[in-house]
Design a protein around this motif. Structure first.
Motif, short mmCIF file in Angstrom:
data_model
loop_
_atom_site.label_atom_id
_atom_site.label_comp_id
_atom_site.label_asym_id
_atom_site.label_seq_id
_atom_site.Cartn_x
_atom_site.Cartn_y
_atom_site.Cartn_z
N THR A 221 18.38 6.14 -4.98
CA THR A 221 18.35 7.76 -5.78
C THR A 221 18.53 8.62 -6.21
OG1 THR A 221 20.91 7.72 -6.96
CG2 THR A 221 20.68 7.49 -4.15
N THR A 222 18.11 9.41 -6.54
CA THR A 222 17.23 10.20 -8.16
C THR A 222 17.67 10.05 -8.95
OG1 THR A 222 16.34 12.02 -6.13
CG2 THR A 222 16.57 12.44 -8.61
N ALA A 223 19.05 10.04 -8.94
CA ALA A 223 20.24 9.59 -10.16
C ALA A 223 20.00 8.24 -10.31
CB ALA A 223 22.06 9.64 -10.13
N GLU A 224 20.35 7.11 -9.48
CA GLU A 224 19.73 5.91 -9.99
C GLU A 224 18.14 5.86 -10.09
OE1 GLU A 224 22.35 3.99 -6.23
OE2 GLU A 224 20.08 4.40 -5.35
N ALA A 225 17.28 6.13 -9.64
CA ALA A 225 16.34 5.99 -10.32
C ALA A 225 15.70 6.97 -11.79
CB ALA A 225 14.97 6.74 -9.69
N ALA A 226 17.02 7.69 -12.01
CA ALA A 226 16.88 7.56 -13.44
C ALA A 226 17.38 6.79 -14.50
CB ALA A 226 17.59 9.52 -14.30
N GLU A 227 18.50 6.06 -13.86
CA GLU A 227 19.11 4.96 -14.84
C GLU A 227 18.41 4.19 -15.45
OE1 GLU A 227 22.85 3.11 -12.50
OE2 GLU A 227 23.40 6.02 -12.65
N PHE A 228 17.18 3.59 -13.97
CA PHE A 228 15.85 2.67 -14.11
C PHE A 228 14.77 3.40 -15.08
CE2 PHE A 228 12.07 0.99 -13.00
CZ PHE A 228 12.16 -0.16 -13.20
N ARG A 229 14.62 4.67 -14.95
CA ARG A 229 13.84 5.03 -15.88
C ARG A 229 14.23 4.90 -17.47
NH1 ARG A 229 12.60 8.69 -12.84
NH2 ARG A 229 13.81 10.40 -13.43
N ALA A 230 15.65 4.81 -17.48
CA ALA A 230 16.57 5.21 -18.76
C ALA A 230 16.96 3.05 -19.00
CB ALA A 230 17.46 5.74 -18.76
N LEU A 231 16.69 2.67 -18.30
CA LEU A 231 16.18 0.80 -18.93
C LEU A 231 15.19 0.79 -18.92
CD1 LEU A 231 18.72 -1.10 -18.25
CD2 LEU A 231 17.32 -1.21 -16.00
N CYS A 232 14.69 1.18 -18.53
CA CYS A 232 13.56 0.77 -19.08
C CYS A 232 13.24 1.36 -20.55
CB CYS A 232 12.19 1.48 -18.27
SG CYS A 232 11.72 0.62 -16.45
N ALA A 233 13.58 2.41 -21.09
CA ALA A 233 13.26 2.87 -22.60
C ALA A 233 13.96 2.15 -23.06
CB ALA A 233 14.07 4.09 -21.82
N GLU A 234 14.78 1.70 -22.66
CA GLU A 234 16.27 0.37 -23.54
C GLU A 234 15.56 -0.64 -23.60
OE1 GLU A 234 19.28 -0.76 -25.86
OE2 GLU A 234 18.15 0.94 -25.81
N VAL A 235 14.95 -1.66 -22.94
CA VAL A 235 13.75 -2.65 -22.39
C VAL A 235 13.02 -2.37 -24.04
CG1 VAL A 235 13.23 -4.41 -21.13
CG2 VAL A 235 14.83 -3.34 -20.63
N GLU B 275 0.89 -0.89 -0.37
CA GLU B 275 -0.01 0.11 0.22
C GLU B 275 0.67 1.12 0.21
OE1 GLU B 275 -0.64 -2.57 1.80
OE2 GLU B 275 -1.77 -3.41 1.26
N GLU B 276 1.78 0.80 0.74
CA GLU B 276 2.55 2.45 0.22
C GLU B 276 4.07 2.50 -1.00
OE1 GLU B 276 4.37 2.34 5.44
OE2 GLU B 276 5.41 0.71 4.21
N ALA B 277 3.95 1.26 -1.59
CA ALA B 277 4.36 1.34 -2.70
C ALA B 277 4.17 1.87 -3.92
CB ALA B 277 5.54 0.14 -3.05
N ILE B 278 2.54 1.40 -3.82
CA ILE B 278 2.22 1.56 -5.28
C ILE B 278 2.62 2.94 -5.86
CG2 ILE B 278 -0.18 1.10 -6.61
CD1 ILE B 278 0.59 -1.42 -6.02
N GLY B 279 2.22 3.46 -6.88
CA GLY B 279 2.01 4.49 -6.65
C GLY B 279 3.61 5.27 -7.38
N LYS B 280 4.30 5.10 -5.80
CA LYS B 280 5.15 5.70 -5.86
C LYS B 280 6.68 5.33 -6.76
CE LYS B 280 4.98 7.04 -1.41
NZ LYS B 280 4.92 6.43 0.18
N THR B 281 7.51 6.32 -7.32
CA THR B 281 8.46 5.75 -7.70
C THR B 281 9.49 5.20 -7.17
OG1 THR B 281 9.13 8.65 -7.77
CG2 THR B 281 8.28 7.93 -9.66
N LEU B 282 10.92 5.14 -7.56
CA LEU B 282 11.59 4.22 -7.06
C LEU B 282 13.18 5.02 -6.24
CD1 LEU B 282 13.00 1.56 -10.16
CD2 LEU B 282 11.94 1.37 -7.78
N ASP B 283 12.60 6.54 -6.51
CA ASP B 283 13.67 7.74 -5.60
C ASP B 283 13.05 7.19 -4.52
OD1 ASP B 283 12.04 8.85 -7.97
OD2 ASP B 283 13.03 10.80 -7.03
N GLN B 284 11.42 7.52 -4.29
CA GLN B 284 10.85 7.43 -3.06
C GLN B 284 10.87 6.07 -2.40
OE1 GLN B 284 7.32 8.78 -5.43
NE2 GLN B 284 6.84 10.80 -3.89
N LEU B 285 11.37 5.62 -2.63
CA LEU B 285 11.21 4.04 -1.86
C LEU B 285 12.65 3.49 -1.76
CD1 LEU B 285 8.64 2.49 -3.53
CD2 LEU B 285 8.36 2.88 -1.85
N ILE B 286 13.38 2.76 -2.85
CA ILE B 286 14.70 2.64 -2.75
C ILE B 286 16.22 2.50 -3.32
CG2 ILE B 286 13.35 -0.09 -1.95
CD1 ILE B 286 14.44 -0.45 -4.61
#
Length: 194
Positions: free
Chosen positions: A86-100, A73-84
């Motif tokens: 850093t902001t930079a790591e979350a941006a890398e994750f989004r870039a990885l999603c785009a590459e996938v 319930e706490e995680a749904i709707g949040k982005t990874l920089d709000q959970l696990i």
């Protein structure tokens, strides 16, 4: 008239059989869907999350709760920089999603560091892949296995093998290996000395 009634009854029986078959297939599909949902939700050691293109959590299974410390319930709707991350790591994750999404290929299992809810650092093996496009919306699945305890055990074994317990300096084994490497390098470069 009897033949006509029999023909009509045959048509009704055929339609009833087709409807029963359709209902059975729908029930089987519901059963399989529920079993798959339960498999994802209750898998004990594989954290499974679904994300949208912006990296927002859409699904967070029980193993994700256990691994990262955030309830569904706490995680749904949040982005990874709000959970696990850093902001930079979350941006890398989004870039990885785009590459996938661009390549259509999943990532190889890769080691990542993350933050537990209490702020301590952990390590996981993670893979990411895209779900087939549903209603024009991108969905990504991350499957993670926490290897923090394993990494700590490896580090402890290394320390025990190569460091003196009291001084924390290199021990005899480490010095011997270093000397062997230096001698081999000297032999290869022709700089053997006294």
């Amino acid at each position: 008239p009897n033949q006509h009634v029999q023909d009509i009854l045959g048509i009704f029986a055929s339609r009833a059989a087709a409807e029963l078959e359709r209902m059975h297939a729908e029930q089987e599909l519901r059963n399989i869907t529920e079993q798959l949902r339960a498999t994802i939700e209750f898998t004990p050691n594989v954290a499974v999350q679904w994300y949208d293109y912006d990296g927002r959590v859409l699904l967070w299974n029980g193993a994700s709760e256990k691994m990262f410390g955030w309830r569904k319930e706490e995680a749904i709707g949040k982005t990874l920089d709000q959970l696990i991350y850093t902001t930079a790591e979350a941006a890398e994750f989004r870039a990885l999603c785009a590459e996938v999404q661009r390549s259509g290929k999943p990532t190889m299992p890769t080691e990542y560091t993350f933050k537990y809810r209490d702020g301590t650092e952990g390590t996981c093996i993670s893979t990411l892949f895209a779900l087939p496009n549903i209603n024009g919306q991108s969905r990504f699945v991350s499957m993670d296995v926490d290897i923090t305890a394993h990494k700590r055990a490896e580090a402890q074994i290394y320390r025990m093998a190569y460091q003196d317990d009291i001084t924390e300096l290199a021990n005899r084994t480490a010095l011997q290996e270093h000397l062997q490497q230096a001698l081999e390098t000297a032999r290869q470069t022709g700089r053997e000395g006294a």
